[in-house]
Design a protein around this motif. Structure first.
Motif, PDB file in Angstrom:
ATOM      1  N   UNK A  12       0.848  -1.191   0.000  1.00 36.82           N
ATOM      2  CA  UNK A  12       0.000   0.000   0.000  1.00 36.82           C
ATOM      3  C   UNK A  12       0.886   1.244   0.000  1.00 36.82           C
ATOM      4  N   UNK A  13       0.592   2.241  -0.830  1.00 35.48           N
ATOM      5  CA  UNK A  13       1.391   3.470  -0.846  1.00 35.48           C
ATOM      6  C   UNK A  13       1.295   4.245   0.467  1.00 35.48           C
ATOM      7  N   UNK A  14       2.301   5.070   0.708  1.00 34.29           N
ATOM      8  CA  UNK A  14       2.310   5.932   1.889  1.00 34.29           C
ATOM      9  C   UNK A  14       1.315   7.077   1.706  1.00 34.29           C
ATOM     10  N   UNK A  15       0.914   7.667   2.825  1.00 32.55           N
ATOM     11  CA  UNK A  15       0.042   8.839   2.785  1.00 32.55           C
ATOM     12  C   UNK A  15      -1.133   8.700   3.727  1.00 32.55           C
ATOM     13  N   UNK A  16      -2.042   9.669   3.623  1.00 31.02           N
ATOM     14  CA  UNK A  16      -3.266   9.667   4.424  1.00 31.02           C
ATOM     15  C   UNK A  16      -4.414   9.240   3.518  1.00 31.02           C
ATOM     16  N   UNK A  17      -5.201   8.283   4.001  1.00 30.31           N
ATOM     17  CA  UNK A  17      -6.277   7.708   3.212  1.00 30.31           C
ATOM     18  C   UNK A  17      -7.546   7.589   4.034  1.00 30.31           C
ATOM     19  N   UNK A  18      -8.672   7.775   3.364  1.00 25.66           N
ATOM     20  CA  UNK A  18      -9.963   7.460   3.971  1.00 25.66           C
ATOM     21  C   UNK A  18     -10.072   5.939   3.958  1.00 25.66           C
ATOM     22  N   UNK A  19     -10.490   5.356   5.078  1.00 27.40           N
ATOM     23  CA  UNK A  19     -10.498   3.901   5.196  1.00 27.40           C
ATOM     24  C   UNK A  19     -11.751   3.411   5.910  1.00 27.40           C
ATOM     25  N   UNK A  20     -12.097   2.145   5.641  1.00 27.22           N
ATOM     26  CA  UNK A  20     -13.196   1.464   6.315  1.00 27.22           C
ATOM     27  C   UNK A  20     -12.603   0.295   7.077  1.00 27.22           C
ATOM     28  N   UNK A  21     -13.026   0.129   8.316  1.00 29.03           N
ATOM     29  CA  UNK A  21     -12.611  -1.040   9.081  1.00 29.03           C
ATOM     30  C   UNK A  21     -13.478  -2.202   8.623  1.00 29.03           C
ATOM     31  N   UNK A  22     -12.856  -3.218   8.012  1.00 29.50           N
ATOM     32  CA  UNK A  22     -13.643  -4.322   7.454  1.00 29.50           C
ATOM     33  C   UNK A  22     -13.520  -5.614   8.254  1.00 29.50           C
ATOM     34  N   UNK A  23     -12.549  -5.681   9.163  1.00 32.63           N
ATOM     35  CA  UNK A  23     -12.417  -6.878   9.995  1.00 32.63           C
ATOM     36  C   UNK A  23     -11.629  -6.547  11.253  1.00 32.63           C
ATOM     37  N   UNK A  24     -11.987  -7.216  12.338  1.00 27.26           N
ATOM     38  CA  UNK A  24     -11.231  -7.089  13.580  1.00 27.26           C
ATOM     39  C   UNK A  24     -11.286  -8.448  14.271  1.00 27.26           C
ATOM     40  N   UNK A  25     -10.109  -9.017  14.513  1.00 29.63           N
ATOM     41  CA  UNK A  25     -10.032 -10.341  15.129  1.00 29.63           C
ATOM     42  C   UNK A  25      -9.019 -10.313  16.263  1.00 29.63           C
ATOM     43  N   UNK A  26      -9.231 -11.188  17.240  1.00 31.73           N
ATOM     44  CA  UNK A  26      -8.302 -11.319  18.350  1.00 31.73           C
ATOM     45  C   UNK A  26      -7.125 -12.181  17.912  1.00 31.73           C
ATOM     46  N   UNK A  27      -5.910 -11.737  18.237  1.00 29.53           N
ATOM     47  CA  UNK A  27      -4.705 -12.498  17.937  1.00 29.53           C
ATOM     48  C   UNK A  27      -3.786 -12.468  19.151  1.00 29.53           C
ATOM     49  N   UNK A  28      -2.921 -13.471  19.237  1.00 31.31           N
ATOM     50  CA  UNK A  28      -1.909 -13.463  20.286  1.00 31.31           C
ATOM     51  C   UNK A  28      -0.896 -12.373  19.982  1.00 31.31           C
ATOM     52  N   UNK A  29      -0.273 -11.842  21.020  1.00 33.52           N
ATOM     53  CA  UNK A  29       0.742 -10.810  20.808  1.00 33.52           C
ATOM     54  C   UNK A  29       1.995 -11.431  20.204  1.00 33.52           C
ATOM     55  N   UNK A  30       2.758 -10.616  19.521  1.00 34.36           N
ATOM     56  CA  UNK A  30       3.989 -11.087  18.898  1.00 34.36           C
ATOM     57  C   UNK A  30       5.110 -11.279  19.912  1.00 34.36           C
ATOM     58  N   UNK A  31       5.008 -10.608  21.041  1.00 33.02           N
ATOM     59  CA  UNK A  31       6.013 -10.718  22.091  1.00 33.02           C
ATOM     60  C   UNK A  31       5.345 -11.102  23.397  1.00 33.02           C
ATOM     61  N   UNK A  32       6.041 -11.916  24.174  1.00 32.61           N
ATOM     62  CA  UNK A  32       5.471 -12.417  25.430  1.00 32.61           C
ATOM     63  C   UNK A  32       5.138 -11.297  26.409  1.00 32.61           C
ATOM     64  N   UNK A  33       5.888 -10.206  26.392  1.00 28.07           N
ATOM     65  CA  UNK A  33       5.666  -9.121  27.354  1.00 28.07           C
ATOM     66  C   UNK A  33       4.518  -8.188  26.944  1.00 28.07           C
ATOM     67  N   UNK A  34       3.964  -8.361  25.764  1.00 30.14           N
ATOM     68  CA  UNK A  34       2.860  -7.522  25.302  1.00 30.14           C
ATOM     69  C   UNK A  34       1.516  -8.152  25.657  1.00 30.14           C
ATOM     70  N   UNK A  35       0.487  -7.323  25.753  1.00 22.73           N
ATOM     71  CA  UNK A  35      -0.880  -7.811  25.892  1.00 22.73           C
ATOM     72  C   UNK A  35      -1.317  -8.447  24.574  1.00 22.73           C
ATOM     73  N   UNK A  36      -2.336  -9.312  24.642  1.00 23.86           N
ATOM     74  CA  UNK A  36      -2.901  -9.841  23.402  1.00 23.86           C
ATOM     75  C   UNK A  36      -3.432  -8.677  22.575  1.00 23.86           C
ATOM     76  N   UNK A  37      -3.598  -8.924  21.269  1.00 19.81           N
ATOM     77  CA  UNK A  37      -3.896  -7.827  20.359  1.00 19.81           C
ATOM     78  C   UNK A  37      -5.136  -8.091  19.512  1.00 19.81           C
TER      79      UNK A  37
END
Length: 128
Positions: A12-37
């Motif tokens: 995706x090109x850089x810049x500011x874009x109008x966007x729609x949130x089309x999905x949101x899912x729970x995932x494990x964090x990439x690092x053990x010290x982080x909260x789930x994401x």
């Protein structure tokens, strides 16, 4: 033996874009010290060579507070987090198909590739 077709990849090109949130899912964090994401998928008007929309992913901790990254994203999507009472349970499906603006910057990786990173989620510029 099944055949597989090589697919291209569009960053995706850089810049500011109008966007729609089309999905949101729970995932494990990439690092053990982080909260789930949450893995949030945004769609902008940008398309690849085949005409498909180029998705942009935004990972944010599953910590709902007005000042957290998730709380700021919820507010940018048009929900007044200040009016929600403490301990309010929030259904993330209520965020789907809402509009905001996202700022994307390219970030280099160790292998030399580049990824599109969402660095800001802002209220929809059409409504600000």
């Amino acid at each position: 033996m099944p055949l597989i077709k090589k697919m291209g990849f569009t960053v995706h090109p850089e810049g500011r874009y109008r966007a729609h949130l089309i999905d949101i899912v729970e995932v494990d964090s990439l690092r053990a010290e982080w909260l789930d994401q949450f893995k949030c998928t945004f769609r902008t008007e940008v398309t690849d060579q085949s005409g498909e929309h180029v998705p942009v992913f935004y990972y944010v901790s599953r910590w709902f507070k007005s000042t957290s990254y998730f709380g700021k994203m919820v507010k940018a999507l048009g929900i007044n987090t200040e009016e929600l009472p403490d301990e309010h349970e929030f259904d993330t499906d209520d965020l789907l198909n809402r509009t905001c603006s996202i700022v994307i910057r390219h970030q280099g990786r160790n292998d030399g590739s580049v990824r599109a990173k969402v660095v800001s989620v802002l209220p929809d510029s059409a409504t600000t």
